[in-house]
Design an enzyme around this catalytic site. Structure first.
Site, PDB file in Angstrom:
ATOM      1  CB  CYS A 138      -0.974  -0.044   1.179  1.00  0.00           C
ATOM      2  SG  CYS A 138      -2.317   1.181   1.086  1.00  0.00           S
ATOM      3  CG  HIS A 150      -3.215  -3.741   3.452  1.00  0.00           C
ATOM      4  ND1 HIS A 150      -2.262  -3.064   4.177  1.00  0.00           N
ATOM      5  CD2 HIS A 150      -3.868  -2.818   2.701  1.00  0.00           C
ATOM      6  CE1 HIS A 150      -2.329  -1.763   3.890  1.00  0.00           C
ATOM      7  NE2 HIS A 150      -3.296  -1.591   2.998  1.00  0.00           N
ATOM      8  CD  GLU A 199      -0.396  -5.589   5.825  1.00  0.00           C
ATOM      9  OE1 GLU A 199      -0.368  -6.157   4.712  1.00  0.00           O
ATOM     10  OE2 GLU A 199      -0.681  -4.374   5.957  1.00  0.00           O
TER      11      GLU A 199
END
Length: 233
Positions: free
Chosen positions: A85, A194, A196
């Protein structure tokens, strides 16, 4: 294996990225934007957020942070680097990746579970996936539209450097529905969604997405496997 996670003023997802690295079996190392060296890490994640408040342009000021000088040199030397991002925006501003990320074409912030197709699987960050594999990870951005001129887009496509592409409705107007790209060597990857945030049961995408919510973990296990392979070699 030691994966460094850079924190800039305004970084938002550094703790999540560090936790994902640990879940993949690595030791996470905190790197501060003012650091003059990389503390001997084996790979680096530049996380999401709003570095320096997104003033000027997203990632434009972070590019000049002290930690970026050794980071850029190391990336050009082959160090695995993943920008997520805002991290993707920083990598483009630092000219480690081509193109730019601009305001979403619908001018609204988007936050949703996003289906992707993984297209390049020989990078340091995607070797755990199968080519064409569909995954679901969270997406959250206001300036996530990937843009580049036609020649650059054709080069990315022709050289197989599109790492991931959006499936379904294009969430932000990214040209050719590109969600992530790599450099030619495959050690530097930028991704707007994302991964993560999709590494632990109960904390990732909604179960109605049809996944277990763990689809993002492969980015981090890929890096660990790549680094272990380098050690064995």
């Amino acid at each position: 294996m030691r994966i460094g996670v850079v924190t800039f003023p305004g970084s938002l997802d550094d703790k999540d990225a560090a936790r994902a690295a640990r879940l993949a079996g690595a030791e996470s190392v905190s790197l501060w934007h003012g650091d003059a060296d990389l503390h001997g890490v084996d790979a680096i994640v530049i996380p999401g957020g709003f570095s320096y408040g997104d003033y000027l342009r997203c990632g434009a000021i972070a590019r000049f942070a002290p930690v970026m000088e050794p980071l850029v040199d190391a990336a050009r030397g082959g160090l695995p680097v993943l920008g997520i991002c805002n991290g993707f925006q920083v990598l483009c501003e630092a000219h480690l990746l081509p193109g730019a990320l601009v305001r979403n074409d619908h001018r609204k912030f988007v936050c949703r579970d996003q289906a992707l197709a993984i297209e390049r699987v020989d990078t340091a960050w995607t070797s755990a996936y199968q080519r064409g594999q569909q995954i679901v990870v969270p997406l959250k951005n206001g300036e996530g539209g990937f843009v580049a001129d036609d020649r650059t887009l054709d080069e990315l496509e022709g050289e197989g450097r599109v790492v991931a592409r959006y499936l379904g409705d294009n969430p932000n107007g990214s040209y050719r529905a590109i969600a992530g790209i790599s450099n030619a060597a495959g050690n530097v990857v930028g991704l707007m969604p994302h991964p993560e945030h999709a590494t632990e049961p109960g904390y990732g995408p909604d179960p109605r997405s049809g996944t277990a919510g763990l689809d993002g973990l492969g980015f981090f296990t890929s890096a660990v496997a790549t680094l272990e392979g380098l050690v064995r070699a």
